[in-house]
Design a protein around this motif. Structure first.
Motif, PDB file in Angstrom:
ATOM      1  N   GLU A 203      98.583  23.269   1.304  1.00 58.86           N
ATOM      2  CA  GLU A 203      98.962  22.328   2.359  1.00 58.86           C
ATOM      3  C   GLU A 203      98.123  22.538   3.614  1.00 58.86           C
ATOM      4  O   GLU A 203      97.728  21.580   4.282  1.00 58.86           O
ATOM      5  CB  GLU A 203     100.447  22.468   2.684  1.00 58.86           C
ATOM      6  CG  GLU A 203     101.386  22.017   1.575  1.00 58.86           C
ATOM      7  CD  GLU A 203     101.653  23.074   0.529  1.00 58.86           C
ATOM      8  OE1 GLU A 203     102.546  22.861  -0.302  1.00 58.86           O
ATOM      9  OE2 GLU A 203     100.959  24.118   0.535  1.00 58.86           O
ATOM     10  N   ILE A 204      97.841  23.791   3.942  1.00 59.03           N
ATOM     11  CA  ILE A 204      97.031  24.084   5.127  1.00 59.03           C
ATOM     12  C   ILE A 204      95.609  23.587   4.937  1.00 59.03           C
ATOM     13  O   ILE A 204      95.033  22.963   5.847  1.00 59.03           O
ATOM     14  CB  ILE A 204      97.059  25.593   5.435  1.00 59.03           C
ATOM     15  CG1 ILE A 204      98.452  26.002   5.920  1.00 59.03           C
ATOM     16  CG2 ILE A 204      96.008  25.956   6.480  1.00 59.03           C
ATOM     17  CD1 ILE A 204      98.632  27.499   6.069  1.00 59.03           C
ATOM     18  N   ALA A 205      95.029  23.841   3.770  1.00 62.65           N
ATOM     19  CA  ALA A 205      93.663  23.372   3.514  1.00 62.65           C
ATOM     20  C   ALA A 205      93.592  21.850   3.575  1.00 62.65           C
ATOM     21  O   ALA A 205      92.646  21.285   4.161  1.00 62.65           O
ATOM     22  CB  ALA A 205      93.192  23.874   2.150  1.00 62.65           C
ATOM     23  N   GLU A 206      94.574  21.177   2.997  1.00 62.44           N
ATOM     24  CA  GLU A 206      94.601  19.709   3.040  1.00 62.44           C
ATOM     25  C   GLU A 206      94.784  19.218   4.468  1.00 62.44           C
ATOM     26  O   GLU A 206      94.169  18.223   4.883  1.00 62.44           O
ATOM     27  CB  GLU A 206      95.726  19.187   2.153  1.00 62.44           C
ATOM     28  CG  GLU A 206      95.484  19.422   0.668  1.00 62.44           C
ATOM     29  CD  GLU A 206      96.690  19.095  -0.179  1.00 62.44           C
ATOM     30  OE1 GLU A 206      97.709  18.618   0.385  1.00 62.44           O
ATOM     31  OE2 GLU A 206      96.639  19.334  -1.402  1.00 62.44           O
ATOM     32  N   LEU A 207      95.626  19.910   5.235  1.00 63.84           N
ATOM     33  CA  LEU A 207      95.866  19.535   6.621  1.00 63.84           C
ATOM     34  C   LEU A 207      94.588  19.639   7.441  1.00 63.84           C
ATOM     35  O   LEU A 207      94.250  18.730   8.225  1.00 63.84           O
ATOM     36  CB  LEU A 207      96.952  20.431   7.215  1.00 63.84           C
ATOM     37  CG  LEU A 207      97.292  20.213   8.691  1.00 63.84           C
ATOM     38  CD1 LEU A 207      98.047  18.899   8.862  1.00 63.84           C
ATOM     39  CD2 LEU A 207      98.122  21.378   9.216  1.00 63.84           C
ATOM     40  N   ILE A 208      93.856  20.733   7.282  1.00 66.33           N
ATOM     41  CA  ILE A 208      92.600  20.923   8.027  1.00 66.33           C
ATOM     42  C   ILE A 208      91.609  19.829   7.664  1.00 66.33           C
ATOM     43  O   ILE A 208      90.984  19.218   8.544  1.00 66.33           O
ATOM     44  CB  ILE A 208      92.014  22.314   7.743  1.00 66.33           C
ATOM     45  CG1 ILE A 208      92.925  23.408   8.298  1.00 66.33           C
ATOM     46  CG2 ILE A 208      90.604  22.441   8.345  1.00 66.33           C
ATOM     47  CD1 ILE A 208      92.537  24.818   7.876  1.00 66.33           C
ATOM     48  N   ASP A 209      91.452  19.563   6.378  1.00 69.84           N
ATOM     49  CA  ASP A 209      90.512  18.538   5.934  1.00 69.84           C
ATOM     50  C   ASP A 209      90.893  17.167   6.483  1.00 69.84           C
ATOM     51  O   ASP A 209      90.047  16.430   7.016  1.00 69.84           O
ATOM     52  CB  ASP A 209      90.469  18.514   4.405  1.00 69.84           C
ATOM     53  CG  ASP A 209      89.528  17.455   3.870  1.00 69.84           C
ATOM     54  OD1 ASP A 209      88.340  17.453   4.250  1.00 69.84           O
ATOM     55  OD2 ASP A 209      89.979  16.611   3.056  1.00 69.84           O
ATOM     56  N   ARG A 210      92.157  16.821   6.396  1.00 71.35           N
ATOM     57  CA  ARG A 210      92.617  15.519   6.888  1.00 71.35           C
ATOM     58  C   ARG A 210      92.438  15.408   8.398  1.00 71.35           C
ATOM     59  O   ARG A 210      92.039  14.346   8.914  1.00 71.35           O
ATOM     60  CB  ARG A 210      94.083  15.323   6.500  1.00 71.35           C
ATOM     61  CG  ARG A 210      94.654  13.950   6.863  1.00 71.35           C
ATOM     62  CD  ARG A 210      95.995  13.733   6.196  1.00 71.35           C
ATOM     63  NE  ARG A 210      97.008  14.675   6.645  1.00 71.35           N
ATOM     64  CZ  ARG A 210      97.518  15.646   5.885  1.00 71.35           C
ATOM     65  NH1 ARG A 210      97.114  15.815   4.628  1.00 71.35           N
ATOM     66  NH2 ARG A 210      98.455  16.454   6.368  1.00 71.35           N
ATOM     67  N   PHE A 211      92.721  16.482   9.118  1.00 72.12           N
ATOM     68  CA  PHE A 211      92.592  16.481  10.570  1.00 72.12           C
ATOM     69  C   PHE A 211      91.141  16.253  10.989  1.00 72.12           C
ATOM     70  O   PHE A 211      90.868  15.501  11.927  1.00 72.12           O
ATOM     71  CB  PHE A 211      93.093  17.824  11.094  1.00 72.12           C
ATOM     72  CG  PHE A 211      93.198  17.931  12.596  1.00 72.12           C
ATOM     73  CD1 PHE A 211      93.922  16.998  13.329  1.00 72.12           C
ATOM     74  CD2 PHE A 211      92.585  18.968  13.275  1.00 72.12           C
ATOM     75  CE1 PHE A 211      94.024  17.100  14.717  1.00 72.12           C
ATOM     76  CE2 PHE A 211      92.687  19.089  14.650  1.00 72.12           C
ATOM     77  CZ  PHE A 211      93.413  18.144  15.364  1.00 72.12           C
ATOM     78  N   ILE A 212      90.229  16.875  10.275  1.00 74.27           N
ATOM     79  CA  ILE A 212      88.808  16.686  10.594  1.00 74.27           C
ATOM     80  C   ILE A 212      88.380  15.252  10.273  1.00 74.27           C
ATOM     81  O   ILE A 212      87.700  14.594  11.079  1.00 74.27           O
ATOM     82  CB  ILE A 212      87.958  17.703   9.814  1.00 74.27           C
ATOM     83  CG1 ILE A 212      88.227  19.123  10.320  1.00 74.27           C
ATOM     84  CG2 ILE A 212      86.463  17.377   9.943  1.00 74.27           C
ATOM     85  CD1 ILE A 212      87.571  20.220   9.510  1.00 74.27           C
TER      86      ILE A 212
END
Length: 300
Positions: free
Chosen positions: A287-296
């Motif tokens: 979830e954290i990796a997906e969150l970082i990618d989506r945020f960027i």
């Protein structure tokens, strides 16, 4: 200043952590050389994601997040704070102060020659990382804060008070056990051993022992003024700023509110609450990796 260096064989064969050693040399104000380690993986020209750990973990905390970010084309940098991981460890608790930590990591950051950084920070990774954002705002493009804060002497939580008392009173500082207690899932024996790896014995744990006492929770603590000055910068920080605290951390519960209220870049962002304990990187890495990618991607 006497400095200890964890033998390399302590880090041999760690599961899911294949990254070769990568060191930056800095010099303390007293003239002592220090070696700071960081995972640095991915294309050097790719967008950099800086992952900062806290107490008493090290970059191993991000082992399930780094591969997902690499797969999405990012350069991923995960340093070990001085006193932790593969980085050098001053031997005396008196060698550590909040300001010294900020200076050490400032010197490390300026030696990297990177900009356009997306920061994800947790625990002391935020207490130090947000000071870097304030000092080098032009280098940072986006910030995600998780289970952290930038305290200015206004008090603490019952969870932190319990942690402080435990950390200063326990005769053997059980690093792997602390990580296990701070997650919702149970860590394996191998995972706990990996968190213990940087510390062959208690003499290596001066920094880990010292950190809880350095959090400026009273007006009398050092670094209150410096953190107040950093807040003045953050109160003008208009770049994308996201909170991603967990739902199961008694130490930082409710800490996201101040960031949402005071940082201009936090307004209108899709702030999230993740499921996990204090070390949410262990509980919800995907979830954290997906969150970082989506945020960027949503904030180019």
């Amino acid at each position: 200043m006497d400095v200890l260096r964890t033998p390399d064989d302590r880090f041999a064969g760690l599961a899911d952590f294949p990254y070769p050693p990568n060191y930056t040399d800095i010099v303390d104000a007293d003239g002592t050389p220090l070696r700071i380690h960081a995972v640095d993986a991915g294309p050097t020209r790719a967008q950099p994601v800086l992952l900062m750990h806290g107490e008493p973990s090290w970059s191993y905390l991000y082992r399930h997040i780094i591969p997902a970010l690499l797969a999405n084309g990012y350069r991923v940098i995960a340093p070990d704070l001085v006193g932790f991981g593969r980085s050098d460890k001053p031997a005396a608790q008196a060698d550590y102060s909040y300001e010294r930590h900020v200076t050490w990591m400032s010197d490390w950051l300026t030696a990297q020659h990177i900009s356009g950084i997306t920061l994800f920070c947790q625990d002391w990774g935020g207490l130090i990382g947000l000071r870097l954002v304030a000092a080098f705002a032009d280098r940072f493009k986006r910030v995600i804060v998780a289970n952290t804060g930038l305290p200015t002497g206004t008090g603490s939580t019952p969870g932190f008070d319990q942690w402080l008392a435990f950390s200063q009173g326990v005769p053997i500082f059980p690093v792997g056990g602390i990580l296990d207690t701070g997650t919702k899932r149970a860590l394996s024996t191998a995972e706990k051993a990996a968190y213990d790896a940087p510390f062959p014995d208690e003499s290596y744990k001066a920094g880990a022992r010292r950190f809880p006492t350095l959090v400026p929770i009273t007006p009398q603590h050092a670094s209150v003024e410096e953190n107040m000055a950093a807040w003045k910068v953050l109160e003008t920080f208009n770049k994308p700023f996201l909170t991603a605290f967990s739902d199961g951390d008694p130490v930082t519960k409710g800490g996201e509110k101040i960031f949402r209220e005071r940082v201009p870049g936090a307004r209108g962002q899709p702030h999230v609450t993740l499921q996990g304990g204090h070390f949410l990187q262990e509980d919800c890495p995907s979830e954290i990796a997906e969150l970082i990618d989506r945020f960027i991607r949503n904030n180019p």
